[in-house]
Write an enzyme that holds these catalytic residues in place. Structure first.
Site, PDB file in Angstrom:
ATOM      1  N   PHE A   1       0.856  -1.188   0.000  1.00  0.00           N
ATOM      2  CA  PHE A   1       0.000   0.000   0.000  1.00  0.00           C
ATOM      3  C   PHE A   1       0.889   1.233   0.000  1.00  0.00           C
ATOM      4  O   PHE A   1       1.650   1.464   0.938  1.00  0.00           O
ATOM      5  CB  PHE A   1      -0.952   0.052   1.200  1.00  0.00           C
ATOM      6  CG  PHE A   1      -1.845   1.262   1.131  1.00  0.00           C
ATOM      7  CD1 PHE A   1      -2.985   1.264   0.340  1.00  0.00           C
ATOM      8  CD2 PHE A   1      -1.511   2.435   1.793  1.00  0.00           C
ATOM      9  CE1 PHE A   1      -3.790   2.400   0.236  1.00  0.00           C
ATOM     10  CE2 PHE A   1      -2.308   3.577   1.686  1.00  0.00           C
ATOM     11  CZ  PHE A   1      -3.447   3.553   0.905  1.00  0.00           C
TER      12      PHE A   1
ATOM     13  N   ASP B   1       9.180   2.768   1.993  1.00  0.00           N
ATOM     14  CA  ASP B   1       8.004   3.577   2.314  1.00  0.00           C
ATOM     15  C   ASP B   1       7.738   3.410   3.808  1.00  0.00           C
ATOM     16  O   ASP B   1       7.231   2.382   4.253  1.00  0.00           O
ATOM     17  CB  ASP B   1       6.797   3.126   1.483  1.00  0.00           C
ATOM     18  CG  ASP B   1       5.557   3.978   1.765  1.00  0.00           C
ATOM     19  OD1 ASP B   1       5.571   4.749   2.745  1.00  0.00           O
ATOM     20  OD2 ASP B   1       4.572   3.861   1.005  1.00  0.00           O
TER      21      ASP B   1
ATOM     22  N   LYS C   1       2.257  11.110   7.482  1.00  0.00           N
ATOM     23  CA  LYS C   1       1.485  10.822   8.700  1.00  0.00           C
ATOM     24  C   LYS C   1       2.009  11.535   9.955  1.00  0.00           C
ATOM     25  O   LYS C   1       1.727  12.703  10.143  1.00  0.00           O
ATOM     26  CB  LYS C   1       1.367   9.303   8.855  1.00  0.00           C
ATOM     27  CG  LYS C   1       0.566   8.719   7.676  1.00  0.00           C
ATOM     28  CD  LYS C   1      -0.030   7.361   7.905  1.00  0.00           C
ATOM     29  CE  LYS C   1      -1.056   7.046   6.831  1.00  0.00           C
ATOM     30  NZ  LYS C   1      -0.686   6.004   5.883  1.00  0.00           N
TER      31      LYS C   1
END
Ligand SMILES: *Cc1c(COP(=O)(O)O)cnc(C)c1O
Length: 400
Positions: free
Chosen positions: A140, A225, A254
């Site tokens: 993802f 990532d 985030k």
């Protein structure tokens, strides 16, 4: 207005691109959130690890308010007095010489893809427009059209082609498969050190280290990532560090703002980052002074409150407590720091119903895919709160 009024309004006027639990949150503090009926919940999702520092952290809030009164946006057409400090403090915190600021995580991934391609053509001398990037099954990396081009989740892709070419997929956790997939046109390998959205999938020990060696040997960049796993979530600044790996590029987002603002970045050393020249990439809001001031405070909290150590220590405790719960429904509980996935057996009837029961008892957790419940509370949680949570989780897992 009551809970149902908010939900009805949202469903009527808003796109239905999420399937949230039916809780309407109106305020939050630390590890706790409160709904419009005044009910209090422990947040075990932390907005997908964006609020590692805890909700509405006073220090980040103060920085945001102070900066918002001065100047919020200059665009990069002019310079501002926060961005240089953000760059420098980010370099000190992460150990990378340089960074490029963006807004969302998906944009950071897009940026990493562009930088890897630029390196491929100008340094590695791959024939133009033929660079390949190797990605893993179950990944993802966000929702833009290029990023879903290398998703393996049919639901994310099926109705959204045509896709961006130049991506190759190999099974996650299999380093040999990476080695086999490398061709003279391979620019980079891009991986999550732990796959969060796939259900807190932890690859076999040594996987990332092996991939890093394969990349080095073949003159291929390694991109990690760490948008979800980075910034202390797994008990170290970056999850890659559990294997002693320092990727060529790292994407973060985030928790880079502690949940106050969309801020993301790509980290790299100067040899790589200096390949970007003016005009090749950018963003109107990327690197704005409000974001930079918030990012600086968010990093300071991670550092000063020793949130990596806290995650390591309390995560190990939480994991052990969860693993000791006797339940016929549980297949496996796994985790790294306060990043824990509880996988249910296929016959348990799906994770959603357990999340709904947890919600009734004051814990907000979200299913990821059908059978995994993720427990990733803000890193400022304490042991007593974990003990309380475990008692509730035990009750719920022992239901029929
Ligand atoms: C959340 C996430 C993204 C995308 O971030 P957005 O801010 O939602 O665009 C990318 N990669 C990983 C690993 C993520 O968890």
């Amino acid at each position: 207005m009551k809970t149902n009024d908010y939900i009805e309004m949202e469903e009527k006027y808003g796109a239905h691109n999420y399937h949230p639990l039916d809780v309407v949150i109106e305020k939050a503090e630390g590890v706790w959130v409160y709904d419009v009926d005044g009910k209090k919940y422990l947040d075990c999702l932390s907005a997908y690890s964006a609020v590692n520092q805890g909700h509405v952290h006073p220090r980040i809030l103060a920085a945001m308010i102070e900066q918002a009164k001065k100047v919020t946006l200059t665009s990069r057409a002019f310079r501002n007095d926060q961005l240089p400090l953000f760059y420098k403090e980010l370099a000190e915190f992460t150990g990378y010489e340089m960074s490029i600021p963006m807004n969302s995580g998906a944009e950071a991934v897009e940026t990493a893809v562009k930088l890897a391609r630029k390196w491929a053509y100008t340094v590695k001398r791959i024939p133009r427009h033929q660079a390949e990037i190797i990605t893993a099954t179950g990944n993802f990396h966000g929702r833009t059209t290029t990023v879903i081009s290398f998703s393996t989740e049919p639901h994310y892709r099926d109705d959204f082609g045509p896709f961006t070419p130049g991506f190759v997929t190999v099974p996650y956790g299999d380093a040999e498969a990476v080695a086999k997939a490398i061709t003279p046109n391979t620019a980079a390998v891009m991986l999550e050190p732990i796959q969060g959205e796939a259900g807190v999938v932890i690859p076999p020990a040594g996987y990332l280290k092996k991939v890093a060696e394969i990349c080095k040997k073949n003159n291929v960049l390694l991109i990690a990532d760490e948008i979800q796993t980075g910034l202390c979530r797994t008990g170290k600044t970056f999850a890659s560090q559990h294997e002693g790996v320092r990727p060529d590029m790292v994407t973060i987002g985030k928790a880079l703002s502690g949940g106050f603002y969309p801020i993301s970045a790509v980290l790299a050393d100067s040899a790589l980052m200096n390949l970007f020249t003016p005009g090749e990439h950018g963003s109107t809001f990327g690197g704005n002074p409000l974001a930079a001031a918030i990012g600086r405070a968010a990093l300071a909290v991670l550092r000063d409150e020793k949130l990596a150590e806290r995650s390591a220590e309390l995560g190990a405790y939480f994991l052990e407590q969860l693993q000791e719960i006797p339940s016929k429904h549980v297949k496996e509980v796994r985790g790294r720091g306060l990043f824990i996935g509880l996988e249910l057996k296929p016959e348990a009837g799906g994770a959603r119903r357990f999340c709904v029961e947890l919600q009734k008892r004051g814990i907000l957790a979200k299913e990821t895919h059908d059978n995994v419940i993720r427990f990733a509370p803000p890193l400022v949680i304490d042991k007593d709160t974990i003990d309380w949570a475990v008692s509730i989780i035990r009750t719920v897992l022992q239901m029929d």
